[in-house]
Design an enzyme around this catalytic site. Sequence first.
Site, PDB file in Angstrom:
ATOM      1  N   THR A  98       0.813  -1.089  -0.072  1.00 21.46           N
ATOM      2  CA  THR A  98       0.069  -0.033  -0.026  1.00 21.46           C
ATOM      3  C   THR A  98       0.891   1.262  -0.012  1.00 21.46           C
ATOM      4  O   THR A  98       0.575   2.324   0.361  1.00 21.46           O
ATOM      5  CB  THR A  98      -1.088   0.066   1.218  1.00 21.46           C
ATOM      6  OG1 THR A  98       0.012  -0.059   2.635  1.00 21.46           O
ATOM      7  CG2 THR A  98      -1.936  -0.890   1.206  1.00 21.46           C
ATOM      8  N   GLY A  99       2.116   1.118  -0.447  1.00 18.48           N
ATOM      9  CA  GLY A  99       3.044   2.445  -0.472  1.00 18.48           C
ATOM     10  C   GLY A  99       2.072   3.741  -0.507  1.00 18.48           C
ATOM     11  O   GLY A  99       1.486   4.010  -1.325  1.00 18.48           O
ATOM     12  N   THR A 100       2.050   4.249   0.660  1.00 18.57           N
ATOM     13  CA  THR A 100       0.835   5.092   1.144  1.00 18.57           C
ATOM     14  C   THR A 100       1.271   6.331   1.599  1.00 18.57           C
ATOM     15  O   THR A 100       2.210   6.712   1.952  1.00 18.57           O
ATOM     16  CB  THR A 100       0.061   4.257   1.940  1.00 18.57           C
ATOM     17  OG1 THR A 100      -1.313   4.667   1.880  1.00 18.57           O
ATOM     18  CG2 THR A 100       0.488   4.298   3.243  1.00 18.57           C
ATOM     19  N   THR A 101       0.120   7.204   1.682  1.00 21.05           N
ATOM     20  CA  THR A 101       0.128   8.297   3.012  1.00 21.05           C
ATOM     21  C   THR A 101      -1.280   8.098   3.744  1.00 21.05           C
ATOM     22  O   THR A 101      -2.143   8.016   3.329  1.00 21.05           O
ATOM     23  CB  THR A 101       0.091   9.563   2.110  1.00 21.05           C
ATOM     24  OG1 THR A 101       1.051   9.719   1.040  1.00 21.05           O
ATOM     25  CG2 THR A 101       0.356  10.867   3.105  1.00 21.05           C
TER      26      THR A 101
END
Lengths: 217, 275
Positions: free
Chosen positions: A15-18
């Site tokens: 989910t490489g995410t913020t």
Amino acid sequence: MEKRCTDSQVKGVSTGTTILAATFDGGVVIGSDSRASIGGEYVSSKTINKVIQVHDRIFSCIAGSLADAQAVTKAAKFHLSFHSVQMETPPLVIAAASVLKELCYKNKDELQAGFITAGWDRKNGPQVYVVSLGGMLISQPVTIGGSGSTYIYGYVDAKYKPNMSKEECLQFATNALALAMGRDNVSGGVAHLVVVTESGVEHVVVPGDKLPKFHDE
Amino acid sequence: MALSNVFETPAPGFNFDNTSRNAALEGLFDGGQTPKPMKTGTTIAGVVFKDGVVLGADTRATSSEVVADKMCAKIHYIAPNIYCCGAGTAADTEKTTDILSSNLTIFSLNSGRNPRVVMAVSILQDMLYRYRGQIGANLILGGVDCTGNHLYTVGPYGSVNKVPYLSMGSGDLAALGILEDGFKHDMELEEAKELVRLAIHAGIMSDLGSGNNIDICVITRQGVDYIRPYQVSEYKDNRKTKYKYRPGTTPVLTEKVVRLKLEVVQESMQRMDTA
């Protein structure tokens, strides 16, 4: 499928995410982007939900491997639900965060998922907890996580004020997410925001084209 | 904790009994190239439309560069109202969907209810997560239940996503382009079938691992229409001769019957109380 799993450390969909959460006067705002990627190269979903409701007034944002995060939040939901039946009262936010922390810490070798747990309870009001990859649990008034968070540390440090109003806090969270999604390639899609107060839960979804624009856009 | 639907609780941890068998099999090849497991290098797609769900798949199964099965069935039965398309390792998708189907049938018999799509997804997610990606199954689950029309994807590591349209397999990018362009909410049945057909067709044309015919499965409240094949490939070859032989082609020269002597070794009787 395999050809897209490059040398990323996370196996499968990540989910490489913020993600972020912030307390304001009377509640918390929890927010995330909605992009899921494989190997940092292919967007496998533009509309993934990363803000998961683990109890009536407690939400958890997920970061890291999607499979691991979903499995952990499933287990956490069950534990919390059972706990609240036993205690005959809604669980405290710290209880929810602790359940996630136990799961992350005890299985730290196998899991690759981090969480931000935030919500409201009768005893301590609005709270935000962060459970990191290895199982550390700390409480903060505002916190950001995921790969996109590196681009907004400055913004959050400068712009967050304790005891903001609900509208100010929502605007702050939306701006922060928009800035991160603008710079991080593995964050994007729509901005999911949830506002939790004593009276209830409000979902706000900001589509990509309605996000605030800054000077270079 | 045992779930009411599962016959018995799974043993904790992983079962690697087959690794020693695989090692022994590899020994037989004496260092040469072992045959690769059959994969379904595939294009599968699913679309939610107004009255239900349409699932589509190609029918080619490959083993490295050879087409192992030209008429492979990739749309598997899970429950009367739930079907599942599988991409990845053929054996894994077959067995996983078989196990899921058995569990759901037991649940239906025990509880007297039709299973819901979320339940199937949950069971799949638990199973695949436990095996940490070792089971190479990329699945698209579609079904209609009392809560509506649903389409889910389950990845090999156990990640789940609920979507209105979707494609998976090696031909997914080609199919996804068609779906992204043509999808609308609340389509009619014929529109939806045509969209899925075009998506699979794009996958077949642009991907070496997909090919042959197109299967379509339409699931609605009224029932299921499994159209196999929906579209036959125009590149079908016509064999000049047949491989079947008439009975009598091989002449019988002699016949010898040997009676087997069987003796009763033990006899026991148990009285059964009958009402």
